[in-house]
Scaffold this active site. Structure first.
Site, mmCIF file in Angstrom:
data_model
loop_
_atom_site.group_PDB
_atom_site.id
_atom_site.type_symbol
_atom_site.label_atom_id
_atom_site.label_comp_id
_atom_site.label_asym_id
_atom_site.label_seq_id
_atom_site.Cartn_x
_atom_site.Cartn_y
_atom_site.Cartn_z
ATOM 1 N NE ARG A 1 2.609 2.594 -10.717
ATOM 2 C CZ ARG A 1 3.656 2.662 -9.897
ATOM 3 N NH1 ARG A 1 3.638 2.032 -8.744
ATOM 4 N NH2 ARG A 1 4.708 3.367 -10.233
ATOM 5 C CB ALA B 1 -3.628 7.624 -7.885
ATOM 6 C CB CYS C 1 -6.637 11.543 -7.138
ATOM 7 S SG CYS C 1 -6.575 9.953 -6.277
#
Ligand code: CFN
Ligand code: HCA
Length: 538
Positions: A92, A61, A58
């Site tokens: 991440r 993100a 999204c």
């Protein structure tokens, strides 16, 4: 290519024939047979068909996770329910240097306002102010950034007004907000754009200190996954090129505020941060060029491009020296590995840039990409030509045009005149032009945007590739089908994969994966004949 590719038209039909007619009609436009000589149009950057199981993320993100996530000394506070922050907590793989007396490191923290039903009903601004104050009292950071999750926009909390108020109140801390609600745009791509605008507006240009260095650059779109930026930094330093700021792997507030003093922007990820390149060029006169440090040929080419831009004989010689010094170690490994990987096949469905860049490394291994696609890139990333932006779905695309009108002539200091740039281009130097994966892919390979889960399973059944590259959402499903999956987001905890040393790491990892006999042994017990399954259970 040595690999004989099946007819892409009939495969496309096979991929979509199970869909309801409307879905099939829409998906067909995102699945195209490649022709590198006459590149076809690909539908991209459009809304995902609901229920189709996408790999996309999204807007939040893209903004909080991708662009601002890798920063070291900004306290990044997520305004929203705790799940949004928890899910983004170190998932991440950005690497950072440890804390120093000058530079704090907050990367391991997970800051959130932990919004509850009460705040959704009565408003969450008060809670946000308290959170900012608390973070300030605890850490005294140089900057605090606020990220809006979906409910924030729905209930109308004004993160920008709160940020302005708190910045004023705290005095020595830069506080700014992002309207990066997850529902904005069609993917994380909208979040990249929102992040670029905010970082540019609130940070770039705040520190006018002139740092020493003959060739000063910023590295844009390198987020230091698995230490990739460290390898690039090593090569730049060795070549005598000064890195002013990195956007935003291992970055610091001070460096980003000083970025406008650089002479050139080099852009590694061509999707997430070209807006920053455009804005810095428009406001400060800093040209930008695309580079690619994935693959040794591309790495050498990128170093040469930088040297060519500066046009300095000494720098050019130094870059040649660096390449000559680094190459033998790579040659030795590739000569050993290539006979084992030559002729094998790959598929890459990753993000907005890597599905293209990593094809260079596979080419170096003698492997053919049968099918590839991005999750959220735009048409120009596929087709390599200018495609008018779709204003409807691009969060703030007016911004650059507005900036051109409002650019302060006092600040604008062209590093090279338009004539000088034209001269460089005439000599063959590619600056910020359109690249695109398709002209590098073989005839009849299949290009698929925002591939669905069903389509990827079908692709594997049909093509039986030797390796499939994607993310965590696909990893184990694909491996259960007997095909190794290399994560090109997190690298499966391997890497770095950039530069010369990174290429060697990649060759070794891929060799291990495509030549591992274990993948041929995967068959569920109920799929085997009884005698076979008895035998195999030892
Ligand atoms: S590090 Fe980058 S390189 S920033 Fe982007 S488009 Fe993502 S997080 Mo995952 S790995 Fe991926 Fe790219 Fe640029 Fe990463 S291919 S999906 S938004 N991406
Ligand atoms: C994101 C981040 C991600 C996810 C990776 C994956 C990353 O899209 O929000 O799906 O494995 O690189 O960490 O792209």
């Amino acid at each position: 290519a040595k690999v004989n590719l099946p007819d892409p038209a009939s495969i496309t039909e096979e991929l979509i024939n199970k869909y309801p007619a409307k879905v099939a009609k829409k998906r067909r436009k995102s699945i195209v047979a490649n022709d590198p000589d006459t590149i076809p149009e690909v539908q991209a950057n459009v809304r995902t068909v609901p229920g189709i199981i996408t790999q996309r993320g999204c807007s939040y993100a893209g903004c909080k996770g991708v662009v601002l996530g890798p920063t070291r000394d900004i306290v990044n506070i997520v305004h929203g329910p705790i799940g949004c922050s928890f899910y983004a907590w170190l998932t991440r793989r950005n690497q950072t240097r440890p804390e120093t007396p000058e530079h704090e490191n907050y990367i391991t923290y997970c800051f959130s306002t932990d919004m509850q039903e009460e705040h959704v009903v009565f408003g969450g601004e008060k809670k946000l102010k308290v959170a900012i104050q608390e973070a300030y009292d605890l850490f005294h950071p140089k900057a605090i950034a606020i990220f809006s999750t979906c409910p924030v926009g729905l209930i109308g909390d004004d993160v920008h007004a709160v940020s302005r108020e708190m910045k004023e109140k705290l005095g020595d801390c830069n506080v700014f907000g992002f309207s990066c609600e997850g529902y904005r745009g069609v993917s994380q791509s909208a979040g990249h754009h929102i992040a670029n605008n905010g970082v540019f507006k609130h940070m770039v240009g705040n520190n006018n200190e002139i740092k020493p260095g003959k060739f000063k650059i910023n590295l844009l779109g390198e987020y230091n996954i698995g230490g990739d930026a460290f390898e690039i930094e090593r090569l730049l330093e060795k070549s005598g090129i000064t890195l002013i700021a990195s956007f935003s792997g291992n970055s610091t507030v001070g460096a980003m505020e000083n970025a406008h003093t650089a002479d050139l922007n080099i852009v590694q990820c061509h999707r997430s941060i070209n807006y920053m390149g455009d804005m810095m060029e428009t406001k400060y006169g800093i040209p930008w060029m695309k580079v690619n440090f994935v693959g040794v040929e591309s790495t050498a080419k990128s170093l040469r491009k930088i040297a060519e831009y500066f046009g300095d004989a000494e720098l050019k010689a130094k870059v040649e020296e660096v390449i000559a010094e680094e190459m033998p170690a790579v040659k030795e490994i590739i000569e050993e590995i290539r006979p084992r990987t030559e002729g094998k096949t790959a598929m890459l469905f990753v993000g907005g840039s890597r599905a293209h860049h990593y094809q260079d490394l596979f080419n170096e291994l003698g492997m053919t990409t049968l099918s590839a696609g991005y999750e959220f890139a735009h048409r120009d990333d596929y087709e390599g030509r200018e495609v008018l932006p779709n204003i409807k779905i691009d969060a703030d695309s007016k911004n650059i045009e507005e900036l051109k009108v409002t650019a302060d002539p006092e600040l604008y200091n062209p590093r090279k005149s338009p004539e000088e740039i034209e001269e460089l281009k005439a000599k063959g130097l590619e600056m910020n032009g359109y690249t695109g994966m398709m002209k590098q892919m073989v005839h009849k390979s299949l290009v698929i945007d925002d591939v669905s889960h069903y389509e990827s399973e079908k692709l594997i059944e049909i093509y039986k590739p030797d390796i499939f590259c994607a993310g965590i959402k696909k990893k184990y499903v694909v491996q259960k089908m007997g095909v190794p999956l290399k994560q090109l987001h997190s690298y499966d905890y391997g890497g770095p994969y950039t530069g010369f040393k990174g290429a060697v790491n990649f060759y070794k990892d891929i060799d291990r994966m495509v030549n591992n006999p274990v993948w041929k042994m995967i068959k569920a017990p109920w799929e085997k004949a009884e005698s076979e399954s008895l035998e195999a259970s030892y």
